[in-house]
Design an enzyme around this catalytic site. Structure first.
Site, PDB file in Angstrom:
ATOM      1  N   HIS A 128       0.841  -1.205   0.000  1.00  0.00           N
ATOM      2  CA  HIS A 128       0.000   0.000   0.000  1.00  0.00           C
ATOM      3  C   HIS A 128       0.873   1.252   0.000  1.00  0.00           C
ATOM      4  CE1 HIS A 128      -2.927  -2.948   1.759  1.00  0.00           C
ATOM      5  NE2 HIS A 128      -3.677  -2.385   0.842  1.00  0.00           N
TER       6      HIS A 128
ATOM      7  N   GLU B  53      -1.070  -3.166 -10.322  1.00  0.00           N
ATOM      8  CA  GLU B  53      -1.111  -4.095 -11.468  1.00  0.00           C
ATOM      9  C   GLU B  53      -1.195  -5.544 -11.005  1.00  0.00           C
ATOM     10  OE1 GLU B  53       2.266  -3.126 -13.925  1.00  0.00           O
ATOM     11  OE2 GLU B  53       1.038  -1.782 -15.155  1.00  0.00           O
TER      12      GLU B  53
END
Ligand code: PAF
Length: 278
Positions: A39, A150
């Protein structure tokens, strides 16, 4: 300085509006909490596109169905806030379930196109829940830009499709996959791997690379990847495939770019990885 925490949509919208009126660009990192280094890399990827960064924390019930781990999903607000505090974040948005889905909520989004197949074959409800909550979060935070990893490549494409189709004025930024030194894609599920399973898991990226660079036909390359995964110790393979990188349809001669994607399980631990084909 304490980090502002917004729990109400109105307060969040007003803060964003004030920033934008001052000429500042607002960026959003949507999360379900349980924050980890992955994150933090999303925050870093968003920084060039934003003057103010909001991290949202909301465990979205509509992307789970009965029998999935909604109840067990880690909720650790204090720890998440301590992870964020020293970083370049300007606000945290933590709405409650009732704030997000009040009585009478009746407008779920049902994405088609890139939302069909692959992950949706296992979890048909999943991208509807994701598209609905992401649309709400983008509107609630008025984000000029938002970042998605991704690692969840199909989710990234679903969200690009969502903002395009619904004319949501948010730029979607793709953040590259974070990997361990041995190539294993970082995931909160990796902690569940025991020593033997961890050794098997490392083969995922090696087999993915072979799939992405294969000179065989797409069907043959996929069949070989299945065999290699089973040989390496994976217990089930959801998909190991080459797809058009934009539509996620089976590739054709006309596909301008291709992506190799694998989802495979070691016992009950499901691992995902993907990469572009050279
Ligand atoms: O990827 C996730 O963590 C979630 O699917 C998201 C995008 C925060 C929506 O709940």
């Amino acid at each position: 300085m304490t980090l502002p925490i917004f729990r109400m949509i109105d307060d969040m919208q007003q803060a964003s509006q004030a920033w934008q009126s001052a000429g500042l660009r607002v960026g959003l990192v949507p999360t379900m909490g349980a924050l980890h280094v992955g994150h933090l890399s999303l925050i870093e990827a968003l920084a060039p596109y934003s003057d103010k960064i909001i991290v949202s924390i909301f465990v979205n019930p509509t992307q789970f169905v009965a029998g999935e781990d909604l109840g067990d999903y880690p909720r650790q607000e204090a720890q998440d806030l301590s992870v964020l505090a020293p970083n370049v974040v300007d606000a945290v948005f933590i709405p409650s379930n009732d704030e997000m889905y009040p009585q009478g909520f009746a407008t779920p989004i049902t994405p088609q196109g890139v939302a069909l197949g692959l992950e949706a074959a296992q979890r048909p409800h999943f991208f509807g829940g994701v598209a609905t909550i992401v649309a709400k979060l983008l509107l609630q935070t008025k984000a000029n830009a938002a970042v998605f990893g991704e690692k969840d490549y199909q989710q990234l494409l679903v969200i690009k499709q969502l903002v395009r189709d619904l004319n949501i004025p948010t730029q979607i930024i793709a953040a590259p996959i974070m990997r361990e030194k041995d190539g294993l894609a970082m995931s909160s599920r990796n902690v569940y791997l025991n020593k033997d399973e961890r050794k098997i898991a490392v083969q995922l990226n090696i087999i993915l690379k072979a799939l992405a660079t294969s000179t065989l036909s797409p069907d043959e390359a996929s069949a070989l990847a299945h065999t290699q995964l089973l040989g390496a110790g994976f217990t089930a393979i959801d998909y190991a495939t080459l797809r058009d990188a934009q539509t996620l349809q089976p590739i054709t001669q006309a596909s301008p770019s291709r992506r190799a994607l694998i989802a495979a399980r070691i016992n009950n631990i499901r691992l995902l990885d993907n990469m572009p084909c050279p």
